[in-house]
Motif scaffolding. Structure first.
Motif, PDB file in Angstrom:
ATOM      1  N   MET A 187     -37.383  57.810  74.783  1.00 21.14           N
ATOM      2  CA  MET A 187     -37.188  58.206  76.169  1.00 21.14           C
ATOM      3  C   MET A 187     -35.702  58.427  76.453  1.00 21.14           C
ATOM      4  O   MET A 187     -34.843  57.820  75.807  1.00 21.14           O
ATOM      5  N   GLN A 188     -35.445  59.321  77.414  1.00 19.07           N
ATOM      6  CA  GLN A 188     -34.069  59.598  77.820  1.00 19.07           C
ATOM      7  C   GLN A 188     -33.660  58.569  78.887  1.00 19.07           C
ATOM      8  O   GLN A 188     -34.377  58.403  79.873  1.00 19.07           O
ATOM      9  N   VAL A 189     -32.560  57.872  78.657  1.00 19.30           N
ATOM     10  CA  VAL A 189     -32.157  56.834  79.614  1.00 19.30           C
ATOM     11  C   VAL A 189     -30.739  57.129  80.120  1.00 19.30           C
ATOM     12  O   VAL A 189     -29.831  57.414  79.336  1.00 19.30           O
ATOM     13  N   THR A 190     -30.587  57.059  81.434  1.00 18.42           N
ATOM     14  CA  THR A 190     -29.258  57.282  82.020  1.00 18.42           C
ATOM     15  C   THR A 190     -28.666  55.946  82.457  1.00 18.42           C
ATOM     16  O   THR A 190     -29.320  55.166  83.149  1.00 18.42           O
ATOM     17  N   PHE A 191     -27.465  55.696  82.022  1.00 18.36           N
ATOM     18  CA  PHE A 191     -26.721  54.486  82.400  1.00 18.36           C
ATOM     19  C   PHE A 191     -25.525  54.879  83.253  1.00 18.36           C
ATOM     20  O   PHE A 191     -24.864  55.889  82.980  1.00 18.36           O
ATOM     21  N   ARG A 192     -25.245  54.063  84.262  1.00 23.16           N
ATOM     22  CA  ARG A 192     -23.969  54.168  84.991  1.00 23.16           C
ATOM     23  C   ARG A 192     -23.249  52.863  84.733  1.00 23.16           C
ATOM     24  O   ARG A 192     -23.761  51.784  85.070  1.00 23.16           O
ATOM     25  N   VAL A 193     -22.103  52.952  84.095  1.00 21.54           N
ATOM     26  CA  VAL A 193     -21.387  51.737  83.693  1.00 21.54           C
ATOM     27  C   VAL A 193     -20.050  51.681  84.417  1.00 21.54           C
ATOM     28  O   VAL A 193     -19.299  52.663  84.428  1.00 21.54           O
ATOM     29  N   LEU A 194     -19.768  50.544  85.021  1.00 18.58           N
ATOM     30  CA  LEU A 194     -18.481  50.391  85.711  1.00 18.58           C
ATOM     31  C   LEU A 194     -17.398  50.157  84.657  1.00 18.58           C
ATOM     32  O   LEU A 194     -17.415  49.145  83.951  1.00 18.58           O
ATOM     33  N   ARG A 195     -16.485  51.108  84.564  1.00 14.78           N
ATOM     34  CA  ARG A 195     -15.440  51.054  83.550  1.00 14.78           C
ATOM     35  C   ARG A 195     -14.107  50.662  84.177  1.00 14.78           C
ATOM     36  O   ARG A 195     -13.782  51.083  85.287  1.00 14.78           O
ATOM     37  N   LEU A 252     -33.536  56.524  73.699  1.00 18.86           N
ATOM     38  CA  LEU A 252     -33.897  55.168  73.267  1.00 18.86           C
ATOM     39  C   LEU A 252     -35.406  55.040  73.164  1.00 18.86           C
ATOM     40  O   LEU A 252     -36.145  55.841  73.734  1.00 18.86           O
ATOM     41  N   GLU A 253     -35.860  54.004  72.475  1.00 15.78           N
ATOM     42  CA  GLU A 253     -37.280  53.651  72.492  1.00 15.78           C
ATOM     43  C   GLU A 253     -37.534  52.849  73.776  1.00 15.78           C
ATOM     44  O   GLU A 253     -36.654  52.097  74.210  1.00 15.78           O
ATOM     45  N   PRO A 254     -38.724  52.956  74.352  1.00 14.87           N
ATOM     46  CA  PRO A 254     -39.009  52.166  75.560  1.00 14.87           C
ATOM     47  C   PRO A 254     -38.854  50.668  75.312  1.00 14.87           C
ATOM     48  O   PRO A 254     -38.533  49.910  76.220  1.00 14.87           O
ATOM     49  N   THR A 255     -39.073  50.259  74.086  1.00 12.03           N
ATOM     50  CA  THR A 255     -38.971  48.824  73.771  1.00 12.03           C
ATOM     51  C   THR A 255     -37.532  48.405  73.457  1.00 12.03           C
ATOM     52  O   THR A 255     -37.288  47.252  73.127  1.00 12.03           O
ATOM     53  N   ASP A 256     -36.590  49.347  73.561  1.00  7.55           N
ATOM     54  CA  ASP A 256     -35.181  48.967  73.374  1.00  7.55           C
ATOM     55  C   ASP A 256     -34.693  48.196  74.588  1.00  7.55           C
ATOM     56  O   ASP A 256     -35.217  48.353  75.696  1.00  7.55           O
ATOM     57  N   ARG A 257     -33.689  47.386  74.348  1.00  6.49           N
ATOM     58  CA  ARG A 257     -33.137  46.582  75.439  1.00  6.49           C
ATOM     59  C   ARG A 257     -31.848  47.232  75.957  1.00  6.49           C
ATOM     60  O   ARG A 257     -31.284  48.112  75.305  1.00  6.49           O
ATOM     61  N   VAL A 258     -31.388  46.728  77.091  1.00  7.07           N
ATOM     62  CA  VAL A 258     -30.155  47.271  77.662  1.00  7.07           C
ATOM     63  C   VAL A 258     -29.026  47.168  76.633  1.00  7.07           C
ATOM     64  O   VAL A 258     -28.222  48.085  76.481  1.00  7.07           O
ATOM     65  N   LEU A 259     -28.999  46.061  75.885  1.00  6.56           N
ATOM     66  CA  LEU A 259     -27.945  45.905  74.873  1.00  6.56           C
ATOM     67  C   LEU A 259     -28.006  47.041  73.840  1.00  6.56           C
ATOM     68  O   LEU A 259     -26.969  47.566  73.429  1.00  6.56           O
ATOM     69  N   ASP A 260     -29.214  47.441  73.443  1.00  2.00           N
ATOM     70  CA  ASP A 260     -29.347  48.561  72.495  1.00  2.00           C
ATOM     71  C   ASP A 260     -28.763  49.833  73.115  1.00  2.00           C
ATOM     72  O   ASP A 260     -28.105  50.624  72.431  1.00  2.00           O
ATOM     73  N   GLY A 261     -29.012  50.005  74.418  1.00  2.00           N
ATOM     74  CA  GLY A 261     -28.481  51.181  75.103  1.00  2.00           C
ATOM     75  C   GLY A 261     -26.962  51.166  75.115  1.00  2.00           C
ATOM     76  O   GLY A 261     -26.315  52.187  74.827  1.00  2.00           O
ATOM     77  N   LEU A 262     -26.382  50.019  75.430  1.00  2.00           N
ATOM     78  CA  LEU A 262     -24.911  49.937  75.489  1.00  2.00           C
ATOM     79  C   LEU A 262     -24.310  50.147  74.097  1.00  2.00           C
ATOM     80  O   LEU A 262     -23.263  50.783  73.946  1.00  2.00           O
TER      81      LEU A 262
END
Ligand code: SF4
Ligand code: F3S
Ligand code: FES
Length: 232
Positions: free
Chosen positions: A1-9, A27-37
């Motif tokens: 799946m396509q996931v959009t993150f907004r990260v405060l830099r 990402l895979e749906p079963t991925d965690r936020v840490l995998d995304g980062l």
């Protein structure tokens, strides 16, 4: 799946103030936020800075605000979050860079409550025995991983950074209610000071934030009661 993150830099050496970075990763749906980062850091922008170690909810190093709520990045699945997923550092600590906050003050308070068993009577020949009921008394607070999610979700801490904070009180509870410990008076003295347990206004944010399911407010209440009774 396509996931959009907004990260405060925020890089204090480069930026006058924090700004949002937007990133899209597959990402895979079963991925965690840490995998995304980590995907962002590995594939899109290597300068993104964050702490992590175990990746399995044990070390407590990746607590951060995820969609406005303190959580561990390694324990939250992306499929369960509304997009864009907003990621911010924990509130109330100085930002060193991006999601890395300065936790020195947090650990200084932790050291204040002397987080280790203090010996009283001379050691027995074999071991200090404890009944299952005595062990049960502080079982819940042994689960704390010192992630800081409770302290940085507490309005009393936001308004007064000197407040010792729920994390240190939970850690003190773990030793105060241990039948083998002889350091109760010293710990209670620290907790009874101006910046101690009485700064807690029973807001309950800390319970909501704790990734270990510790009933933080109950532990704080037990410490307050011990102080009022003058004994454990
Ligand atoms: Fe983290 Fe819970 Fe310990 Fe607070 S009590 S530091 S939220 S594990
Ligand atoms: Fe803060 Fe938790 Fe007390 S949120 S005020 S430490 S109940
Ligand atoms: Fe250790 Fe998340 S990386 S708790």
């Amino acid at each position: 799946m396509q996931v959009t993150f907004r990260v405060l830099r925020f890089s204090p050496e480069r930026d006058a103030k924090p700004h949002w970075g937007s990133y899209q990763v597959e990402l895979e749906p079963t991925d965690r936020v840490l995998d995304g980062l980590e995907a962002i850091k590995g594939r899109l922008d290597g300068s993104l800075s964050l702490r992590r170690s175990c990746a399995h909810g044990i070390c407590g190093s990746d607590a951060m605000r995820i969609n406005g709520r303190n959580r561990l990045a390694c324990k939250v699945l992306v499929k369960n979050l509304k997009q864009p997923i907003t990621i911010e550092p924990m509130l109330g600590f100085k930002v060193i860079k991006d999601l890395i906050v300065d936790m020195e003050g947090f650990f200084a308070k932790y050291r204040k409550i002397r987080p280790y068993l203090i010996e009283g009577e001379p050691a027995p020949e074999k071991e200090r025995l404890q009944s299952p009921a005595e062990r049960e008394r502080f079982d819940e607070t042994t689960k704390c991983i010192l992630c800081g999610a409770c302290t940085t979700s507490c309005p009393s801490f936001w308004s007064n950074p000197d407040y010792i904070g729920p994390a240190s009180i939970v850690q003190a509870h773990r030793f105060l209610f241990d039948s083998r410990d002889a350091g109760k008076e010293e710990r209670l003295e620290v907790l009874n000071q101006n910046e101690g347990v009485w700064r807690c206004r029973t807001v309950f944010n800390c319970v909501e934030a704790c990734p270990r399911g510790i009933h933080v407010t109950r532990a704080i209440a037990e410490v307050k009661q011990a102080l009022l009774r003058g004994k454990i």
